[in-house]
Enzyme design. Structure first.
Site, PDB file in Angstrom:
ATOM      1  N   LEU A  55      -2.184   9.464  -9.819  1.00 56.00           N
ATOM      2  CA  LEU A  55      -0.820   9.348 -10.347  1.00 56.00           C
ATOM      3  C   LEU A  55       0.115   8.828  -9.254  1.00 56.00           C
ATOM      4  CD1 LEU A  55       1.383  11.798  -9.500  1.00 56.00           C
ATOM      5  CD2 LEU A  55      -0.159  13.139 -10.900  1.00 56.00           C
TER       6      LEU A  55
ATOM      7  N   ARG B   5      -3.716  28.507  -4.035  1.00 59.45           N
ATOM      8  CA  ARG B   5      -4.197  27.490  -4.970  1.00 59.45           C
ATOM      9  C   ARG B   5      -4.014  26.110  -4.343  1.00 59.45           C
ATOM     10  NH1 ARG B   5      -5.481  31.622  -7.134  1.00 59.45           N
ATOM     11  NH2 ARG B   5      -5.136  32.277  -9.306  1.00 59.45           N
TER      12      ARG B   5
ATOM     13  N   ASP C  44      -0.119   3.727   1.425  1.00 56.86           N
ATOM     14  CA  ASP C  44      -0.445   4.377   2.705  1.00 56.86           C
ATOM     15  C   ASP C  44       0.566   4.038   3.804  1.00 56.86           C
ATOM     16  OD1 ASP C  44      -2.655   5.071   1.238  1.00 56.86           O
ATOM     17  OD2 ASP C  44      -4.027   3.691   2.249  1.00 56.86           O
TER      18      ASP C  44
ATOM     19  N   THR D  53       0.827  -1.209   0.000  1.00 56.80           N
ATOM     20  CA  THR D  53       0.000   0.000   0.000  1.00 56.80           C
ATOM     21  C   THR D  53       0.861   1.259   0.000  1.00 56.80           C
ATOM     22  OG1 THR D  53      -1.577   1.405   1.195  1.00 56.80           O
ATOM     23  CG2 THR D  53      -0.345  -0.107   2.544  1.00 56.80           C
TER      24      THR D  53
HETATM   25  O1  F6P Z   1      -5.329   2.633   0.067  1.00 53.79           O
HETATM   26  C1  F6P Z   1      -4.719   3.220  -1.019  1.00 53.79           C
HETATM   27  C2  F6P Z   1      -5.494   4.426  -1.463  1.00 53.79           C
HETATM   28  O2  F6P Z   1      -4.862   4.980  -2.577  1.00 53.79           O
HETATM   29  C3  F6P Z   1      -5.705   5.496  -0.390  1.00 53.79           C
HETATM   30  O3  F6P Z   1      -4.574   6.291  -0.206  1.00 53.79           O
HETATM   31  C4  F6P Z   1      -6.899   6.228  -0.953  1.00 53.79           C
HETATM   32  O4  F6P Z   1      -7.624   6.869   0.060  1.00 53.79           O
HETATM   33  C5  F6P Z   1      -7.700   5.117  -1.555  1.00 53.79           C
HETATM   34  O5  F6P Z   1      -6.790   4.072  -1.868  1.00 53.79           O
HETATM   35  C6  F6P Z   1      -8.461   5.464  -2.820  1.00 53.79           C
HETATM   36  O6  F6P Z   1      -9.257   4.380  -3.127  1.00 53.79           O
HETATM   37  P1  F6P Z   1      -9.996   4.104  -4.499  1.00 53.79           P
HETATM   38  O7  F6P Z   1      -8.979   3.536  -5.449  1.00 53.79           O
HETATM   39  O8  F6P Z   1     -11.027   3.083  -4.149  1.00 53.79           O
HETATM   40  O9  F6P Z   1     -10.544   5.401  -4.952  1.00 53.79           O
END
Ligand code: F6P
Length: 357
Positions: free
Chosen positions: A280, A273, A134, A132
């Site tokens: 990406l 802004r 994250d 991930t």
């Molecule tokens: O868990 C990875 C992630 O990119 C998060 O950072 C983000 O909040 C989420 O997935 C976005 O999810 P989706 O691809 O379902 O829009």
């Protein structure tokens, strides 16, 4: 032995590098290894779909972004809900048996690991690999995909910084990361942001505006603010994510970054802004660090399978690749420590976290 591989949840760079490494290890070291890919993550397992993966399928994918197996989100809380044809869990268990799997590799994030632990407790031989952008999976120093995302976000910051400087603007850059601030913190520091807003340190709008106004008064006409998508006001900290989203929508404030940009512009009078980096951050080729990490994690996961060590997920601890029991890490998260060294260091060089500390 028959091995299945699936990739589940939001994608990131390095999934194919892990798949490749698992495949190459098994083809080389396990006699008559049969390997199948399960499409769309747990979705494919629920539907009972798989396709063969041969040695040549693992060639040339090390640097390829996305996942050759495709992925989908299958919320953990829906797994045991009864549906026509049985719960998703019962269908996955039946299909695991029907496919004749001896082991299933589950490449995914925190949610994927919860389901993996449940399948393991129900008798499937599971080995997880922590993925991930994250970086919030408990028990591993870093998840694969994270470092690539840090590189991508840092480069985006660098580019946005030059246009911000040309126009003497305050620029807010929204970074992914769900409820964790790792990606924002690391890329914000790496790119020289003067303010970093992360979910672990709820911010105070007045403190944010005062900091920016003080910079303007000191003749600093440009400020880069890294904003985690999960950043929240101190007054919102008591609410759950869904409740916060509800309140914000009701107030017409679609994202925290957009709202904050408006408030800052009004309060400081500076041109302000914002830029939302979006997907990406998850796409494209893995950086060299991730290629190496993914290769090591994948090879190690395959070795564990070869040795019959199941019910675990691989991890990086210091410089060593190791493993944790799925039941020890499932449902737990790793967040930025607001009192930890990284935050303290950042504060010591003048980076603001939008609070009064
Ligand atoms: O868990 C990875 C992630 O990119 C998060 O950072 C983000 O909040 C989420 O997935 C976005 O999810 P989706 O691809 O379902 O829009």
């Amino acid at each position: 032995m028959k091995f299945g591989i699936l990739t589940s949840g939001g994608d990131c760079a390095g999934l194919n590098a892990v798949i490749r490494s698992i495949g190459l290890y098994l083809c080389r070291n396990v006699k008559n290894a049969e390997i199948v890919g399960i499409p769309d993550g747990y979705g494919g397992l629920i539907r009972g779909e798989s396709f063969p993966l041969r040695r040549e399928d693992f060639e040339g994918i090390l640097a390829q972004g996305g996942t050759i197996l495709r992925t989908s989100r299958q919320p953990f809380k829906k797994m045991t809900v009864s549906e026509e044809g049985g719960s998703r869990l019962s269908r996955m268990l039946a299909n695991y048996k029907k496919m004749g799997l001896d082991c299933l590799f589950t490449l995914g994030g925190a949610g994927t690991h919860k389901t993996a632990a449940m399948l393991s407790m129900e008798g499937c031989n599971i080995i997880g690999v922590p993925k991930t952008i994250d970086n919030d999976i408990y028990g591993t120093d870093v998840t694969f995909g994270f470092r690539t995302a840090v590189e991508v976000v840092t480069e985006a910051f660098d580019r946005i910084s030059t246009t911000a400087a040309s126009h003497s603007r305050i620029m807010l850059v929204e970074v992914m990361g769900n409820k964790a601030g790792w990606l924002t913190l690391h890329s914000g520091i790496a790119a020289g942001a003067q303010m970093i807003l992360i979910p672990e340190i709820p911010f105070d709008v007045d403190a944010v505006c005062d900091f920016l106004a003080a910079r303007l008064a000191a003749g600093e006409h440009t400020t880069m603010v890294a904003v985690a998508e999960g950043a929240l006001l101190a007054s919102e900290a008591k609410f759950k994510k869904e409740q916060r989203a509800f309140v914000r929508t009701a107030l017409g404030e679609s994202t925290v970054t957009r709202h904050l940009a408006e408030v800052i512009g009004e309060h400081t009078g500076a041109e302000t802004r914002y830029s939302v980096l979006g997907y990406l951050q998850r796409g494209g080729t893995p950086c060299a660090y991730d290629r190496l990490l993914c290769s090591r994690l994948g090879g190690y996961a395959a070795r564990l399978a070869h040795e019959g060590k199941f019910g675990v997920t691989v991890a990086l601890s210091g410089t060593a690749i190791t493993f944790n029991a799925l039941t020890d890490i499932a449902g737990k998260y790793k967040f930025v420590d607001p009192a930890g060294e990284e935050v303290r260091f950042a504060r010591s060089i003048g980076i603001s976290f939008g609070d009064r500390a």
